[in-house]
Design an enzyme around this catalytic site. Structure first.
Site, mmCIF file in Angstrom:
data_model
loop_
_atom_site.group_PDB
_atom_site.id
_atom_site.type_symbol
_atom_site.label_atom_id
_atom_site.label_comp_id
_atom_site.label_asym_id
_atom_site.label_seq_id
_atom_site.Cartn_x
_atom_site.Cartn_y
_atom_site.Cartn_z
ATOM 1 N N ASP A 167 -1.241 -6.224 -0.519
ATOM 2 C CA ASP A 167 -1.267 -5.569 0.789
ATOM 3 C C ASP A 167 -2.685 -5.049 1.079
ATOM 4 O OD1 ASP A 167 -0.034 -4.714 3.073
ATOM 5 O OD2 ASP A 167 1.091 -3.080 2.130
ATOM 6 N N GLU A 178 9.110 -4.359 10.675
ATOM 7 C CA GLU A 178 9.546 -3.057 10.146
ATOM 8 C C GLU A 178 10.081 -2.161 11.250
ATOM 9 O OE1 GLU A 178 6.867 -1.202 7.362
ATOM 10 O OE2 GLU A 178 8.008 0.677 7.359
ATOM 11 N N ASP A 216 0.848 -1.200 0.000
ATOM 12 C CA ASP A 216 0.000 0.000 0.000
ATOM 13 C C ASP A 216 0.883 1.250 0.000
ATOM 14 O OD1 ASP A 216 0.868 -0.093 2.633
ATOM 15 O OD2 ASP A 216 -1.128 0.168 3.531
ATOM 16 N N SER A 217 2.212 1.040 0.047
ATOM 17 C CA SER A 217 3.156 2.139 -0.166
ATOM 18 C C SER A 217 2.927 2.769 -1.537
ATOM 19 C CB SER A 217 4.605 1.634 -0.054
ATOM 20 O OG SER A 217 4.810 0.497 -0.866
HETATM 21 O O1 KIV Z 1 3.561 -1.132 1.706
HETATM 22 C C1 KIV Z 1 4.717 -1.579 1.681
HETATM 23 O O2 KIV Z 1 5.481 -1.374 0.725
HETATM 24 C C2 KIV Z 1 5.158 -2.362 2.823
HETATM 25 C C3 KIV Z 1 6.599 -2.768 2.874
HETATM 26 C C4 KIV Z 1 7.480 -1.609 3.089
HETATM 27 C C5 KIV Z 1 6.828 -3.855 3.856
HETATM 28 O O3 KIV Z 1 4.388 -2.656 3.682
#
Ligand code: KIV
Length: 267
Positions: A85, A184, A46-47
């Site tokens: 995610d 994390e 979700d990044s």
């Molecule tokens: O959303 C994301 O990219 C993440 C990673 C940084 C683990 O959760």
């Protein structure tokens, strides 16, 4: 073709002390490159809210955003395992919503697994999703969807109480059926303890070298974003400069009439 990565293969990798690699992708072409090179897991994180959509944090990302990008990633992948995610509010409300949304990642987008943030408080959701046959990856430590509760993007698990909770949460996630856990931004020693305690693989980001695997946001690894580079990021390239150089050459060649030349023209 490379062997397809499965939850069974990942469990074997932990047992055999073989490090696991995970990177993020949000589009077909990047996913294809990562898969061809041999990354084990591709996370449609979700990044994407910050990296692709330009948001301040991940909170505004929706299920429809995630499904749209996961579909594109799945199209580019043959062997890596694709993990979708679960965005903010797609699993927190109740177990049924969580199961319905987790199912969308597999049924509509073609992912092989989902990831969600939290420990004890989401254990009932993890249990239900796993029992429906959907592999779940947990996420502990700095959980970006709780950024406001944590008072910013800060290292977690420094105090004794936090350490105990994180260790317990990891065990609870394993008991609920999670196949792995992202750790994390936590101290190296805590990550080491969690990794030794649980039998499922831990994948670290800012959690030191003792985890069973590592994950980074691909655009960070490629050095495409210089606004904020967290301490845990290693830039293996500086694509920002390379992209700017190429685009600047294109602009000047168009302005001076050097591009297109005969080579690019049709008769
Ligand atoms: O959303 C994301 O990219 C993440 C990673 C940084 C683990 O959760």
């Amino acid at each position: 073709m490379r062997e397809k990565i499965t939850v069974t293969k990942l469990a074997k990798m932990k047992k055999g002390n073989e490090k696991i690699t995970m990177l993020t992708a949000y589009d077909y072409l990047t996913a294809k490159l990562l898969d061809e090179i041999g990354v084990d897991l591709i996370l449609v994180g979700d990044s994407l809210g910050m990296v692709v959509l330009g948001y301040e944090n991940t909170l505004a990302v929706t299920m429809d955003d995630m499904i749209h990008h996961t579909k594109a990633v799945v199209k580019g992948v043959e062997s890596s395992m694709v993990v979708g995610d679960m965005p903010f509010m797609s699993y927190q409300i109740n177990v049924d919503e969580a199961l319905k949304n987790a199912g969308r990642f597999l049924q509509e987008a073609g992912a092989q697994a989902v990831k969600l943030e939290g420990g004890e408080e989401v254990a009932d959701k993890v249990d239900k999703i796993v029992k429906a046959g959907i592999p779940v990856m947990g996420h502990l430590g700095l959980t970006p969807q709780s950024v406001h509760q944590m008072g910013g993007f800060k290292v977690q698990g420094k105090e004794e109480k936090q350490k105990k909770k994180l260790l317990k949460d990891a065990q609870i996630l394993e008991e609920a059926g999670a196949f792995s856990i992202v750790l994390e931004c936590i101290p190296k020693n805590l990550a080491k303890e969690v990794t030794k305690t649980v039998s499922i693989p831990t994948i670290g980001i800012g959690a030191g070298s003792e985890c069973d695997g590592q994950v980074l946001v691909t655009q960070d690894l490629l050095g495409m974003y210089d606004k904020f580079v967290p301490k845990f990021v290693k830039q293996y390239a500086r694509l920002d400069n390379e992209i700017k150089r190429a685009v600047s050459d294109y602009i000047s060649e168009v302005k001076t009439g050097k591009f297109p030349s005969e080579e690019q023209e049709f008769c």
